[in-house]
Design a protein around this motif. Structure first.
Motif, PDB file in Angstrom:
ATOM      1  N   LEU A 114       0.399  -1.129   0.232  1.00  0.00           N
ATOM      2  CA  LEU A 114       0.198  -0.264  -0.254  1.00  0.00           C
ATOM      3  C   LEU A 114       0.684   1.445   0.252  1.00  0.00           C
ATOM      4  O   LEU A 114       0.511   2.086  -0.374  1.00  0.00           O
ATOM      5  N   GLU A 115       2.045   1.271   0.474  1.00  0.00           N
ATOM      6  CA  GLU A 115       2.814   2.019   0.652  1.00  0.00           C
ATOM      7  C   GLU A 115       3.486   2.518  -0.444  1.00  0.00           C
ATOM      8  O   GLU A 115       3.252   4.013  -1.040  1.00  0.00           O
ATOM      9  N   GLY A 116       3.018   1.149  -0.843  1.00  0.00           N
ATOM     10  CA  GLY A 116       4.366   1.424  -2.595  1.00  0.00           C
ATOM     11  C   GLY A 116       2.974   2.252  -3.483  1.00  0.00           C
ATOM     12  O   GLY A 116       3.469   2.631  -4.064  1.00  0.00           O
ATOM     13  N   GLY A 117       1.998   1.797  -3.028  1.00  0.00           N
ATOM     14  CA  GLY A 117       0.886   2.639  -4.143  1.00  0.00           C
ATOM     15  C   GLY A 117       0.579   3.427  -3.782  1.00  0.00           C
ATOM     16  O   GLY A 117      -0.185   4.166  -4.308  1.00  0.00           O
ATOM     17  N   GLY A 118       1.576   4.071  -2.566  1.00  0.00           N
ATOM     18  CA  GLY A 118       1.601   6.052  -2.443  1.00  0.00           C
ATOM     19  C   GLY A 118       0.351   5.901  -1.295  1.00  0.00           C
ATOM     20  O   GLY A 118      -0.073   7.615  -0.931  1.00  0.00           O
ATOM     21  N   PHE A 119       0.146   5.152  -0.734  1.00  0.00           N
ATOM     22  CA  PHE A 119      -0.768   5.302   0.246  1.00  0.00           C
ATOM     23  C   PHE A 119       0.110   5.490   1.528  1.00  0.00           C
ATOM     24  O   PHE A 119       1.040   5.119   1.877  1.00  0.00           O
ATOM     25  N   GLN A 120      -0.398   6.254   2.832  1.00  0.00           N
ATOM     26  CA  GLN A 120      -0.031   6.650   4.148  1.00  0.00           C
ATOM     27  C   GLN A 120      -0.240   5.711   5.532  1.00  0.00           C
ATOM     28  O   GLN A 120      -1.513   5.472   5.275  1.00  0.00           O
ATOM     29  N   LEU A 206      -8.226  -3.002  -4.286  1.00  0.00           N
ATOM     30  CA  LEU A 206      -8.523  -2.705  -3.815  1.00  0.00           C
ATOM     31  C   LEU A 206      -9.014  -1.661  -2.777  1.00  0.00           C
ATOM     32  O   LEU A 206      -9.915  -0.961  -2.873  1.00  0.00           O
ATOM     33  N   ALA A 207      -8.010  -0.933  -2.261  1.00  0.00           N
ATOM     34  CA  ALA A 207      -7.567   0.065  -1.768  1.00  0.00           C
ATOM     35  C   ALA A 207      -7.738   0.835  -2.620  1.00  0.00           C
ATOM     36  O   ALA A 207      -8.587   2.220  -2.398  1.00  0.00           O
ATOM     37  N   ARG A 208      -7.816   1.087  -3.731  1.00  0.00           N
ATOM     38  CA  ARG A 208      -7.844   2.272  -5.162  1.00  0.00           C
ATOM     39  C   ARG A 208      -9.117   1.965  -4.764  1.00  0.00           C
ATOM     40  O   ARG A 208      -9.508   3.030  -5.422  1.00  0.00           O
ATOM     41  N   GLN A 209      -9.703   0.535  -5.604  1.00  0.00           N
ATOM     42  CA  GLN A 209     -10.965   1.276  -5.134  1.00  0.00           C
ATOM     43  C   GLN A 209     -12.214   1.534  -4.462  1.00  0.00           C
ATOM     44  O   GLN A 209     -13.289   2.576  -5.019  1.00  0.00           O
ATOM     45  N   LEU A 210     -11.459   1.350  -3.150  1.00  0.00           N
ATOM     46  CA  LEU A 210     -12.087   1.596  -1.974  1.00  0.00           C
ATOM     47  C   LEU A 210     -12.495   3.521  -2.408  1.00  0.00           C
ATOM     48  O   LEU A 210     -13.457   4.357  -1.886  1.00  0.00           O
TER      49      LEU A 210
END
Ligand code: B12
Length: 215
Positions: A114-120, A206-210
């Protein structure tokens, strides 16, 4: 710096070479390359590539872990610069392994992807009680919560956490995704979670979709 080849950063992460990933990142930073560009054009695509390979059964958990470690080594170099530049994260995620459960390898992998996907990421650890989760949500105001459980005996903790958020009036503002070996889509539906994935790369999608659904 004429010898600087940023594709080396991409391949160092895909290949799981943490030393090379950190070294190229340091060289790039020394050459004034924008850290945001390193993240969005090289590091995240590299983890996306590894995630896609994992989902296609072309690589497995050990490869995912060593790529995740290389990604982390690179992140360590640019994190202070990114914070300094106040880059807008893709979203904030509170990550936890549920009460009674000490397994954290999957949780850590999900957090790193998730961190790699830009999430904090706000990682509140393992054996997390509903109280601790509710406190973290009130304090950090995440858009997402990612809960992990590896034991069939700790699955009920997931429901208790979701129920606790609802009781505290915190459920409306946050999406809850769940995962871990014994978790299924049916179970996620049954306890009122917003999403489930059986792997860390899927967790990022999934995180991006949500996030998109909540926007
Ligand atoms: C390593 C391990 C341990 C280590 C944990 C070390 C650590 N720091 O995590 C130790 C030795 C401490 C341990 C202890 C125990 N363990 Co253990 N352990 C395992 C083992 C071998 C591997 C788990 C693992 O890390 N897998 C690799 C990771 C990457 O996979 P993962 O966690 O499933 O995560 C992936 C997905 O599920 C998903 N995911 C995970 N979380 C999330 C979250 C979200 C939001 C999303 C979207 C996706 C997602 O993405 C991840 C990456 O793709 C498993 C067996 C197995 N093969 O699974 C047993 C296993 C889970 N353990 C088991 C047991 C019984 C125990 C103990 C009770 C043993 C004992 N009698 O003491 C204790 C319990 C301790 C506790 N209270 O938690 C059983 C559980 C049985 C059951 N059905 O409940 C298993 C299945 C072994 C078995 N076959 O009996 N264990």
């Amino acid at each position: 710096m004429p010898d600087l080849d940023l594709d080396q950063l991409y391949f160092a992460i895909v290949d799981g070479n943490a030393k090379a990933a950190a070294a190229v990142t340091q060289e790039a930073v020394a050459a004034d390359v924008d850290p945001q560009l390193l993240l969005t054009d090289y590091m995240i695509p590299a983890m996306d590539e590894v995630g896609a390979k994992f989902e296609a059964n072309e690589c497995f958990v050990p490869e995912l872990l060593i790529s995740a470690r290389a990604m982390k080594a690179s992140m360590e170099v640019i994190r202070p610069l990114l914070l300094g530049k106040a880059v807008e994260p893709a979203g904030r995620v509170v990550v936890a392994t549920v009460q009674g459960d000490l397994h954290d390898i999957g949780k850590n992998l999900v957090a790193t992807m998730l961190e790699g996907g830009g999430f904090q990421i706000v990682d509140i650890g393992t054996d997390v009680s509903p109280d601790k989760l509710a406190d973290a949500v009130a304090t950090h105001q995440p858009q997402l919560i990612a809960l992990s459980a590896l034991l069939t005996t700790t699955l009920p903790s997931m429901k208790r956490m979701i129920d606790r958020l609802a009781a505290d009036g915190l459920r409306g503002g946050v999406k809850v995704m769940i995962g871990g070996a014994p978790v299924t889509q049916d179970f996620a539906d049954e306890i009122g979670a917003d999403g489930y994935s059986d792997n860390a790369a899927g967790a990022v999608n999934l995180a991006r979709q949500l996030m998109a659904a909540a926007a």
